[in-house]
Write a protein that holds these residues in place. Structure first.
Motif, short mmCIF file in Angstrom:
data_model
loop_
_atom_site.label_atom_id
_atom_site.label_comp_id
_atom_site.label_asym_id
_atom_site.label_seq_id
_atom_site.Cartn_x
_atom_site.Cartn_y
_atom_site.Cartn_z
N TYR A 90 0.90 -1.32 0.04
CA TYR A 90 -0.23 0.20 0.09
C TYR A 90 0.81 1.23 0.08
CZ TYR A 90 -4.90 -1.63 0.54
OH TYR A 90 -6.09 -2.12 0.08
N GLU A 107 0.36 3.81 -2.90
CA GLU A 107 -0.97 4.23 -3.16
C GLU A 107 -0.90 5.53 -2.15
OE1 GLU A 107 -0.55 1.03 -3.33
OE2 GLU A 107 -1.20 0.84 -5.38
N LYS A 133 1.31 8.42 -3.72
CA LYS A 133 0.47 8.72 -4.79
C LYS A 133 -0.55 9.83 -4.48
CE LYS A 133 -1.55 9.54 -8.90
NZ LYS A 133 -0.90 10.23 -9.93
N ALA A 134 -1.44 9.49 -3.38
CA ALA A 134 -2.33 10.38 -2.92
C ALA A 134 -1.85 11.66 -2.54
CB ALA A 134 -3.26 9.64 -1.69
N PRO A 190 -7.35 -5.09 -3.10
CA PRO A 190 -6.66 -4.09 -2.46
C PRO A 190 -7.24 -2.70 -3.24
CG PRO A 190 -5.25 -5.67 -3.69
CD PRO A 190 -6.47 -6.05 -4.04
N LYS A 191 -7.25 -1.75 -2.12
CA LYS A 191 -7.91 -0.41 -2.77
C LYS A 191 -6.92 0.30 -3.46
CE LYS A 191 -10.35 0.48 1.75
NZ LYS A 191 -10.42 1.23 2.88
N TRP A 195 -5.38 4.23 -4.99
CA TRP A 195 -5.10 5.16 -4.24
C TRP A 195 -6.22 6.27 -4.00
CZ3 TRP A 195 -5.14 10.36 -6.25
CH2 TRP A 195 -5.09 10.34 -7.50
N LEU A 229 -8.44 5.47 -0.63
CA LEU A 229 -7.80 5.53 0.72
C LEU A 229 -8.56 6.65 1.54
CD1 LEU A 229 -3.98 5.65 0.08
CD2 LEU A 229 -5.53 3.60 0.57
N THR A 230 -8.86 6.47 2.85
CA THR A 230 -9.16 7.56 3.90
C THR A 230 -8.52 8.84 3.53
OG1 THR A 230 -9.68 5.66 5.36
CG2 THR A 230 -9.92 7.88 6.05
#
Lengths: 392, 98
Positions: free
Chosen positions: A217, A220, A223-224, B3-4, B6, B9-10
């Motif tokens: 993760y 991710e 990237k956010a 899987p989530k 990006w 995501l919270t």
């Protein structure tokens, strides 16, 4: 009617922090930013603000306490310089990775060794990859204005990233200038109420922060974070527009000064831009098409907009008040990257100036601009990177 | 579970809004050695329950009844601390797969 005052840059930023009236401030004093916290501590002691001031034993702890207070759900500010910022280093990444909109007034100062207390951009440039938004200021007015705008940028729900507002140590922080303050209620209205995002003190809704994220993760999350950084430019412009209506002073991602039809251009950041503008005026009066671009938003760097502004210029000198030892100066690297997609690129040179507070005088700007005029004529540069104002 | 991405995501930096969800993480799969309970040697001192870093010692009515193998990482601290009875341990570590 705005209130005109004669104050130091530090005093102006301390006044902005008083008007912001944050929930928590954790700081450790260091030259040349000491005066900001000295004055702010007086505001706390006098009951002029409702801030909890946490006096810690180091800058690492200062940033750690800021992170804790931001996690709890508070609006948080701090100030530092040089070695102080360097000592915060690992915590800077935690503040940005956890997406806490902490405001830091950074009074730029050289990094040791040799030990030096004067202004250059080495500290801020060292933190450029830490995930913080960075705004640079030319004078006390800009430092004050940027401090107030910074919160609206950092706290925007699409952004939620920490922000540094930078000004040159001593040259701005300790020089008295005429400038204007906004009224307390104007600042209060402009920054608005702080909206916490998933605060820990919301004890009815327990949550985990700072959990381990493994290879499945991690990208991710990064990237956010990168995506939020990508949205900063638009928010900076939006906040600047609203600030302009309030104050009458206009801000952008950068300032272009007499750049429209310029053949030769300086790219220069911070207080030295003010010195260079006078020289640009002199050259223009003599019929030389000289211009200047002063970056304001250094992170995220507005590559496309700057490339657009520098299109058509024949020769550019990027002036760096910091060096990446063994590389080009950090600002030069960004300007080169910005221009890489342009077909007809200008000739570019890089000068390192003003390290450790070395004076940058009009004559130095003029020497560089004369060199640029020659390059614009011949299309050739003799040296691509050089230290200036240094004795042989 | 898929899987989530990006965008899912919270908002905020890696915050987990669901309390106590570590329970869903099967840390027992990390185990190389498995603790085994020899009830006949157990004096119910509950040292294992006190020392277990993963809350993987199951108790009922104040008494040790076995291990939560979904979460036990096999660190062996329970077996180390176990006083046993007459020199015989009530918890012994056995290599997984044997």
């Amino acid at each position: 009617m705005a209130k005109a005052v004669a104050v130091t840059g530090n005093q102006a930023v301390a006044e902005a922090l008083r008007q912001i009236d944050p929930d928590v401030c954790a700081a450790y004093p260091i030259t040349p930013s000491t005066e900001i916290m000295q004055r702010f501590a007086a505001f706390v002691a006098d009951g002029d603000v409702n801030t909890i001031l946490v006096t810690v034993e180091s800058e690492h702890s200062a940033m750690s306490a800021c992170i804790g207070a931001a996690a709890a759900g508070g609006r948080v500010v701090t100030a530092t310089s040089s070695q102080g910022l360097a000592l915060m280093w690992e915590m800077l990444y935690i503040a940005s990775g956890m997406r806490f909109p902490i405001l830091m007034a950074l009074v730029n100062r050289a990094l040791s060794a040799p030990i030096n207390i004067h202004g250059d951009h080495s500290d801020g440039m060292g933190a450029r990859d830490a995930g913080w938004i960075q705004l640079y200021s030319e004078n006390a007015q800009e430092a004050y204005d940027n401090t107030i705008q910074a919160l609206r940028i950092a706290e925007h729900m699409d952004i939620r990233l920490p922000i540094m507002t930078c000004m040159d140590g001593f040259i701005i922080s300790h020089s008295i200038e005429r400038m204007e303050y906004l009224k307390d209620e104007e600042v209060k209205d402009f920054i608005g109420e702080y909206k916490a995002l998933n605060p820990l003190l919301d004890i009815d809704n327990p949550k985990t922060i700072g959990a381990l994220v493994l290879p499945d993760y991690f990208m991710e999350h990064k990237k956010a974070q990168a995506d939020a950084m990508g949205k900063v430019k638009a928010v900076v412009l939006d906040v600047a527009e609203r600030f302009g209506k309030l104050s009458g002073r206009s801000y952008g991602l950068f300032e272009d000064y007499r750049l429209g039809d310029a053949d030769i251009t300086l790219v220069i950041m911070g207080s030295a831009a003010g010195t260079a503008k006078d020289v640009i005026d002199d050259l223009r009066n003599r019929g030389i098409k000289a211009g200047l671009l002063k970056p304001r938003l250094f992170r995220p760097f507005p590559y496309e907009e700057i490339a657009d502004a520098l299109k058509g210029v024949k020769a550019i000198c990027v002036m760096d008040r910091a060096d990446s030892s063994g590389g080009y100066g950090p600002l030069f690297m960004e300007i080169s990257s910005a221009l890489i997609h342009i077909k007809e690129r200008p000739v570019m040179i890089n000068k390192v100036y003003g390290l450790g507070g070395r004076d940058f005088l009009p004559e130095h700007a003029e020497t560089v601009l004369n060199e640029l005029a020659e390059i614009a004529n011949t299309g050739k540069a003799k040296t691509f990177k050089e230290y200036i104002t240094v004795r042989e | 579970m898929k899987p989530k991405g990006w965008k899912d995501l919270t908002p905020g930096g890696g915050v987990i809004l669901e309390a106590g969800n570590a329970d869903e993480y099967n840390t027992g799969s990390w185990r190389a050695f498995r603790p085994e309970w020899k009830e006949e040697n157990c004096i119910q001192c509950l040292f294992c329950w006190v020392f277990c870093p993963d809350s993987a010692v199951i108790t009922k009515d104040g008494k040790m009844t076995g291990f939560d193998y979904k979460h036990c990482k096999g660190c062996g601290v329970c077996a180390y601390e176990c006083p046993g009875k007459k020199g015989q341990k009530a918890i012994v570590m056995v290599e997984e797969g044997k």
